[in-house]
Design a protein around this motif. Structure first.
Motif, PDB file in Angstrom:
ATOM      1  N   ASN A   3      25.507  28.918  11.326  1.00 19.61           N
ATOM      2  CA  ASN A   3      25.060  29.781  10.231  1.00 19.61           C
ATOM      3  C   ASN A   3      23.588  30.158  10.370  1.00 19.61           C
ATOM      4  N   ARG A   4      23.169  30.379  11.619  1.00 21.98           N
ATOM      5  CA  ARG A   4      21.819  30.843  11.889  1.00 21.98           C
ATOM      6  C   ARG A   4      21.855  32.322  12.245  1.00 21.98           C
ATOM      7  N   ALA A   5      20.700  32.926  12.338  1.00 24.23           N
ATOM      8  CA  ALA A   5      20.610  34.325  12.747  1.00 24.23           C
ATOM      9  C   ALA A   5      21.176  34.477  14.153  1.00 24.23           C
ATOM     10  N   PRO A   6      21.840  35.607  14.457  1.00 26.46           N
ATOM     11  CA  PRO A   6      22.491  35.786  15.762  1.00 26.46           C
ATOM     12  C   PRO A   6      21.578  35.581  16.961  1.00 26.46           C
ATOM     13  N   ALA A   7      20.302  35.891  16.808  1.00 25.74           N
ATOM     14  CA  ALA A   7      19.360  35.754  17.927  1.00 25.74           C
ATOM     15  C   ALA A   7      18.518  34.483  17.820  1.00 25.74           C
ATOM     16  N   CYS A   8      19.045  33.469  17.154  1.00 23.09           N
ATOM     17  CA  CYS A   8      18.262  32.245  16.937  1.00 23.09           C
ATOM     18  C   CYS A   8      17.861  31.559  18.233  1.00 23.09           C
ATOM     19  N   ILE A   9      18.627  31.805  19.301  1.00 23.93           N
ATOM     20  CA  ILE A   9      18.338  31.143  20.570  1.00 23.93           C
ATOM     21  C   ILE A   9      16.949  31.521  21.087  1.00 23.93           C
ATOM     22  N   ASP A  10      16.444  32.681  20.646  1.00 22.97           N
ATOM     23  CA  ASP A  10      15.131  33.138  21.100  1.00 22.97           C
ATOM     24  C   ASP A  10      14.000  32.206  20.657  1.00 22.97           C
ATOM     25  N   SER A  11      14.254  31.414  19.630  1.00 21.56           N
ATOM     26  CA  SER A  11      13.211  30.520  19.125  1.00 21.56           C
ATOM     27  C   SER A  11      13.444  29.063  19.507  1.00 21.56           C
ATOM     28  N   VAL A  12      14.414  28.802  20.385  1.00 19.40           N
ATOM     29  CA  VAL A  12      14.724  27.427  20.796  1.00 19.40           C
ATOM     30  C   VAL A  12      13.930  27.097  22.065  1.00 19.40           C
ATOM     31  N   ARG A  13      12.951  26.241  21.917  1.00 20.01           N
ATOM     32  CA  ARG A  13      12.041  25.934  23.028  1.00 20.01           C
ATOM     33  C   ARG A  13      12.777  25.298  24.209  1.00 20.01           C
ATOM     34  N   ASP A  14      13.674  24.341  23.937  1.00 23.74           N
ATOM     35  CA  ASP A  14      14.399  23.670  25.019  1.00 23.74           C
ATOM     36  C   ASP A  14      15.205  24.662  25.848  1.00 23.74           C
ATOM     37  N   TRP A  15      15.729  25.675  25.196  1.00 22.32           N
ATOM     38  CA  TRP A  15      16.502  26.702  25.895  1.00 22.32           C
ATOM     39  C   TRP A  15      15.620  27.471  26.879  1.00 22.32           C
ATOM     40  N   HIS A  16      14.471  27.929  26.430  1.00 24.22           N
ATOM     41  CA  HIS A  16      13.591  28.715  27.289  1.00 24.22           C
ATOM     42  C   HIS A  16      13.021  27.862  28.421  1.00 24.22           C
TER      43      HIS A  16
END
Length: 249
Positions: A41-54
């Motif tokens: 239930n997060r914004a569709p582009a929430c991955i952009d703010s996930v530090r571990d992902w980047h």
């Protein structure tokens, strides 16, 4: 003036309406990263703010630039840099934290679904030839493409990766023997589309609430049916959940 019961009631209504905001797209447009956010239930582009992902993608890019080996770089990312461990057999491997990839990134523990989902997000972001393959009660990853042509690369054209054993490679025949006692549906050994995979994840989420919260289970099953309508277990468990609803609903 609002009554004291207003805010608790509002929170309940928001939870009940979760299935209405989880997903409003079309199966052919499903993307792994967007659905990872949507399921929480997060914004569709929430991955952009996930530090571990980047940081993980940066590691993969660096490894690939040095080695030129896509498969080795992917395995190094999942099982060395992120160091994702098997959460354990039984309930631990099918809990929310083992299914939802953003939680897997936080806990560094996963079952087959969560790790496969995270791996497919990387594949989606970097154009890696990776697929998820269905087995009875299990999924595994398949790297490479069988295009029928000889290749000069030293790695095999297609390699199976076992999510729960840090990428250990079983053959299809070994998987067939290992899961021969399971419930086979006819969908096994076929690559899952993003919609089918996330539909299977929604089905697993529904199963978590089948015993304790049938209405919540039904909301997940409805989403699963939208995404993966041919998976037979969905309708079966929907009927079980309906039979457990309070008479007042």
């Amino acid at each position: 003036m609002f009554s004291r019961a207003f805010w608790p009631l509002l929170l309940i209504l928001l939870a009940v309406s979760l299935s209405l905001v989880l997903w409003t797209g079309r199966p052919e447009n499903v993307e792994y990263a967007e659905m990872a956010c949507t399921f929480e239930n997060r914004a569709p582009a929430c991955i952009d703010s996930v530090r571990d992902w980047h940081e993980g993608l940066a590691f993969y890019d660096s490894s690939l630039s040095v080695t030129g080996d896509t498969l080795a770089s992917l395995k190094a990312l999942l099982w060395n840099f992120w160091n994702i461990e098997f959460a354990g057999a039984g309930e631990a491997s099918i809990a929310q934290d083992a299914i939802l990839p953003l939680r897997v990134l936080e806990t560094r523990k996963s079952g087959c679904m969560g790790l496969s989902w995270l791996a497919m997000m990387v594949a989606e972001a970097r154009g890696i030839p990776l697929e998820v393959i269905l087995l009875p009660g299990h999924v595994y990853l398949r790297y490479g493409k069988d295009d029928g042509c000889a290749q000069a690369e030293p790695t095999p054209k297609m390699v199976n990766l076992e999510p729960n054993r840090r990428g250990f490679s079983y053959t299809d025949e070994e998987y067939r023997e290992k899961y021969k006692a399971g419930r086979w549906t006819g969908l096994e050994f076929k690559p899952l589309t993003p919609a089918q995979f996330t539909g299977l994840a929604a089905f697993d989420m529904g199963n978590l609430y089948l015993e304790t919260e049938p209405p919540r289970a039904l909301r997940w099953y409805r989403l699963a049916e939208d995404l993966f309508p041919v998976y037979p277990g969905i309708k079966v468990n929907q009927e079980i959940a309906k039979s457990r609803l309070p008479d007042s609903i």
